[in-house]
Scaffold this motif. Structure first.
Motif, PDB file in Angstrom:
ATOM      1  N   ARG A 220       0.851  -1.201   0.000  1.00 30.77           N
ATOM      2  CA  ARG A 220       0.000   0.000   0.000  1.00 30.77           C
ATOM      3  C   ARG A 220       0.882   1.244   0.000  1.00 30.77           C
ATOM      4  O   ARG A 220       0.888   2.041   0.931  1.00 30.77           O
ATOM      5  CB  ARG A 220      -0.936  -0.004   1.202  1.00 30.77           C
ATOM      6  N   ASN A 221       1.658   1.412  -1.070  1.00 31.68           N
ATOM      7  CA  ASN A 221       2.526   2.584  -1.184  1.00 31.68           C
ATOM      8  C   ASN A 221       1.732   3.876  -1.359  1.00 31.68           C
ATOM      9  O   ASN A 221       2.300   4.969  -1.294  1.00 31.68           O
ATOM     10  CB  ASN A 221       3.483   2.412  -2.370  1.00 31.68           C
ATOM     11  N   ASP A 222       0.416   3.750  -1.611  1.00 34.08           N
ATOM     12  CA  ASP A 222      -0.415   4.932  -1.818  1.00 34.08           C
ATOM     13  C   ASP A 222      -0.890   5.543  -0.503  1.00 34.08           C
ATOM     14  O   ASP A 222      -1.545   6.590  -0.517  1.00 34.08           O
ATOM     15  CB  ASP A 222      -1.624   4.563  -2.669  1.00 34.08           C
ATOM     16  N   LEU A 223      -0.578   4.924   0.632  1.00 36.39           N
ATOM     17  CA  LEU A 223      -1.042   5.416   1.926  1.00 36.39           C
ATOM     18  C   LEU A 223       0.136   5.719   2.847  1.00 36.39           C
ATOM     19  O   LEU A 223       1.158   5.044   2.805  1.00 36.39           O
ATOM     20  CB  LEU A 223      -1.946   4.371   2.592  1.00 36.39           C
ATOM     21  N   PRO A 224      -0.001   6.760   3.681  1.00 34.22           N
ATOM     22  CA  PRO A 224       1.081   7.078   4.631  1.00 34.22           C
ATOM     23  C   PRO A 224       1.235   5.967   5.668  1.00 34.22           C
ATOM     24  O   PRO A 224       0.267   5.289   6.016  1.00 34.22           O
ATOM     25  CB  PRO A 224       0.631   8.380   5.268  1.00 34.22           C
ATOM     26  N   GLN A 225       2.440   5.810   6.174  1.00 34.72           N
ATOM     27  CA  GLN A 225       2.711   4.713   7.084  1.00 34.72           C
ATOM     28  C   GLN A 225       3.747   5.112   8.131  1.00 34.72           C
ATOM     29  O   GLN A 225       4.350   6.185   8.065  1.00 34.72           O
ATOM     30  CB  GLN A 225       3.238   3.511   6.299  1.00 34.72           C
ATOM     31  N   VAL A 226       3.942   4.232   9.115  1.00 34.63           N
ATOM     32  CA  VAL A 226       5.037   4.346  10.077  1.00 34.63           C
ATOM     33  C   VAL A 226       5.774   3.009  10.089  1.00 34.63           C
ATOM     34  O   VAL A 226       5.225   1.980   9.700  1.00 34.63           O
ATOM     35  CB  VAL A 226       4.548   4.685  11.503  1.00 34.63           C
ATOM     36  N   ILE A 227       7.015   3.035  10.545  1.00 29.54           N
ATOM     37  CA  ILE A 227       7.803   1.817  10.695  1.00 29.54           C
ATOM     38  C   ILE A 227       7.825   1.435  12.164  1.00 29.54           C
ATOM     39  O   ILE A 227       8.007   2.285  13.042  1.00 29.54           O
ATOM     40  CB  ILE A 227       9.240   2.025  10.181  1.00 29.54           C
ATOM     41  N   ILE A 228       7.616   0.155  12.439  1.00 22.37           N
ATOM     42  CA  ILE A 228       7.640  -0.359  13.809  1.00 22.37           C
ATOM     43  C   ILE A 228       8.822  -1.312  13.929  1.00 22.37           C
ATOM     44  O   ILE A 228       8.947  -2.254  13.143  1.00 22.37           O
ATOM     45  CB  ILE A 228       6.340  -1.099  14.154  1.00 22.37           C
ATOM     46  N   GLY A 229       9.710  -1.038  14.871  1.00 25.79           N
ATOM     47  CA  GLY A 229      10.878  -1.888  15.095  1.00 25.79           C
ATOM     48  C   GLY A 229      10.789  -2.570  16.444  1.00 25.79           C
ATOM     49  O   GLY A 229      10.252  -2.006  17.403  1.00 25.79           O
ATOM     50  N   LEU A 230      11.294  -3.789  16.531  1.00 26.36           N
ATOM     51  CA  LEU A 230      11.269  -4.541  17.786  1.00 26.36           C
ATOM     52  C   LEU A 230      12.587  -5.277  17.972  1.00 26.36           C
ATOM     53  O   LEU A 230      13.061  -5.960  17.060  1.00 26.36           O
ATOM     54  CB  LEU A 230      10.110  -5.545  17.794  1.00 26.36           C
ATOM     55  N   ALA A 231      13.164  -5.133  19.164  1.00 28.00           N
ATOM     56  CA  ALA A 231      14.373  -5.871  19.540  1.00 28.00           C
ATOM     57  C   ALA A 231      14.004  -6.877  20.619  1.00 28.00           C
ATOM     58  O   ALA A 231      13.290  -6.539  21.571  1.00 28.00           O
ATOM     59  CB  ALA A 231      15.444  -4.906  20.065  1.00 28.00           C
ATOM     60  N   VAL A 232      14.472  -8.118  20.469  1.00 24.62           N
ATOM     61  CA  VAL A 232      14.166  -9.173  21.437  1.00 24.62           C
ATOM     62  C   VAL A 232      15.447  -9.914  21.799  1.00 24.62           C
ATOM     63  O   VAL A 232      16.427  -9.912  21.049  1.00 24.62           O
ATOM     64  CB  VAL A 232      13.122 -10.181  20.897  1.00 24.62           C
ATOM     65  N   THR A 233      15.434 -10.583  22.954  1.00 26.06           N
ATOM     66  CA  THR A 233      16.559 -11.404  23.378  1.00 26.06           C
ATOM     67  C   THR A 233      16.534 -12.737  22.640  1.00 26.06           C
ATOM     68  O   THR A 233      15.593 -13.040  21.908  1.00 26.06           O
ATOM     69  CB  THR A 233      16.510 -11.661  24.889  1.00 26.06           C
ATOM     70  N   ARG A 234      17.557 -13.568  22.881  1.00 27.49           N
ATOM     71  CA  ARG A 234      17.607 -14.883  22.236  1.00 27.49           C
ATOM     72  C   ARG A 234      16.423 -15.754  22.657  1.00 27.49           C
ATOM     73  O   ARG A 234      16.018 -16.669  21.946  1.00 27.49           O
ATOM     74  CB  ARG A 234      18.923 -15.590  22.551  1.00 27.49           C
ATOM     75  N   GLU A 235      15.822 -15.465  23.860  1.00 27.69           N
ATOM     76  CA  GLU A 235      14.647 -16.214  24.303  1.00 27.69           C
ATOM     77  C   GLU A 235      13.351 -15.661  23.730  1.00 27.69           C
ATOM     78  O   GLU A 235      12.280 -16.209  23.961  1.00 27.69           O
ATOM     79  CB  GLU A 235      14.551 -16.200  25.830  1.00 27.69           C
ATOM     80  N   GLY A 236      13.438 -14.545  22.997  1.00 28.03           N
ATOM     81  CA  GLY A 236      12.241 -13.936  22.433  1.00 28.03           C
ATOM     82  C   GLY A 236      11.578 -12.927  23.353  1.00 28.03           C
ATOM     83  O   GLY A 236      10.467 -12.469  23.079  1.00 28.03           O
TER      84      GLY A 236
END
Length: 360
Positions: A220-236
């Motif tokens: 959906r390149n026609d709509l504005p968006q945000v990026i969501i980033g997540l960092a997790v440990t080796r256990e998740g």
């Protein structure tokens, strides 16, 4: 069930227990009790037999009906009922991890009339137990579940609490993570990081610092968006999350993420990221202060990748669908270590046969 009393000749009184039901006299019209079964004298009741009878009858009604019948017998009127089990478990974890204390510390110098702590817990509990919109959370918290809130949760409380979380996100995330790490005895030596994006059904982003047009993973390149980033440990276990401008590519997020995590003083950790994060600048960023990384590489691309693929050596079989070999490519400071992975099953699947039967 009814009891009747009879007097003996000596004047003593004996009470008998009977199972009866009322029937209407066919001719005279009045009701009369018809005894179905007599259980004998009250002081000599076979309690075990009564329990068996109740258990047998109980098969034909639900536990809720049984409670309702018992309540009516005791003169109790049911007004409503709300579930509590899931919320009680979540509240126990909430307090054990220390989230409520983190919120209380952040609120201690603020004169909020909004029940922020209760509102935040209501949103988290709803997301875990019965996900719905913020507007629906108000009704859910009032009628469907018992959360132990001192005041009714209104939708305005939810939005104001989200504003509070946004203003204190860095501090709260750090305190909650370290509390979790201490509780679970986590070793933070390897961190996995990835991103996704989400778009908004609207005409345009306006002057927003976050909403922007970008390469949407949802097509959906026609709509504005945000990026969501997540960092997790080796256990998740989640370490931290980010909401970043939607016009960035994945590679541009790394510098901000590394800077924010350096403030937490985690020590030397290994960052694991996919090939979307790969760039020379990101490698240098991740190596600062002695950091290390594991980055996915594109199969065809920079000359070092080609050199690594063409380097000889035997593959070590980890399992049937995973063979690996370790090679080095480059010279001097540009020398890098590669782990080349080969999946025989996938390789066979990827072969494209031409109409003539050849393999290009």
């Amino acid at each position: 069930m009814r009891t009747i009393k009879r007097k003996n000749k000596d004047g003593s009184e004996v009470e008998y227990v009977q199972l009866a039901h009322n029937t209407r006299h066919p001719e005279k019209g009045y009701s009369r009790a018809e005894v179905i079964h007599s259980f004998g004298r009250r002081d000599q009741l076979d309690v075990a037999a009564l329990k068996r009878l109740v258990g047998s009858l109980g098969r034909f009604i639900s536990p809720g009906d049984a409670q309702f019948i018992e309540a009516e017998r005791r003169g109790i009127k049911f007004e409503s009922s709300r579930s509590a089990g899931g919320a009680i478990v979540l509240k126990g974890l909430w307090d054990r991890i220390g989230i409520d204390k983190c919120l209380a510390d952040a609120l201690k110098d603020r004169s909020f009339t909004t029940p922020v702590r209760d509102a935040v817990f209501a949103m988290v509990a709803n997301r875990a137990l019965a996900p719905c919109s913020k507007l629906a959370v108000e009704e859910w918290a009032e009628y469907d579940v018992y959360l132990g809130s001192e005041k009714p949760i209104q939708v305005q409380h939810l939005y104001r609490s989200m504003d509070f979380l946004l203003a204190h996100a860095d501090t709260i995330q750090e305190k909650v993570f370290w509390s979790t790490a201490h509780l679970l005895n986590l070793t933070v030596d390897l961190i996995f990081f990835d991103t996704t994006n989400t778009y908004f059904e609207m005409e345009g982003p306006g002057d927003s610092e976050l909403l922007a047009y970008g390469n949407s993973k949802h097509k959906r390149n026609d709509l504005p968006q945000v990026i969501i980033g997540l960092a997790v440990t080796r256990e998740g276990i989640p370490v931290r999350c980010w909401v970043l401008p939607g016009n960035q590519n994945d590679a541009k997020c790394v510098k901000q993420v590394q800077k924010d995590m350096n403030d937490w003083k985690l020590g030397n950790v290994i960052w694991a990221m996919d090939r979307g994060m790969t760039s020379e600048e990101n490698r240098k960023t991740l190596q600062r202060a002695g950091g290390q990384y594991i980055l996915g590489e594109k199969l065809r691309g920079p000359h070092l990748n080609e050199a690594a693929l063409n380097r000889g050596g035997r593959f070590k079989v980890i399992k049937e669908n995973l063979h690996i070999k370790e090679v080095y490519a480059g010279e001097g400071s540009g020398r890098r270590r590669f782990v080349v992975a080969f999946n025989p099953e996938q390789a066979e699947h990827d072969v494209i046969r031409t109409p003539g039967g050849g393999v290009p």
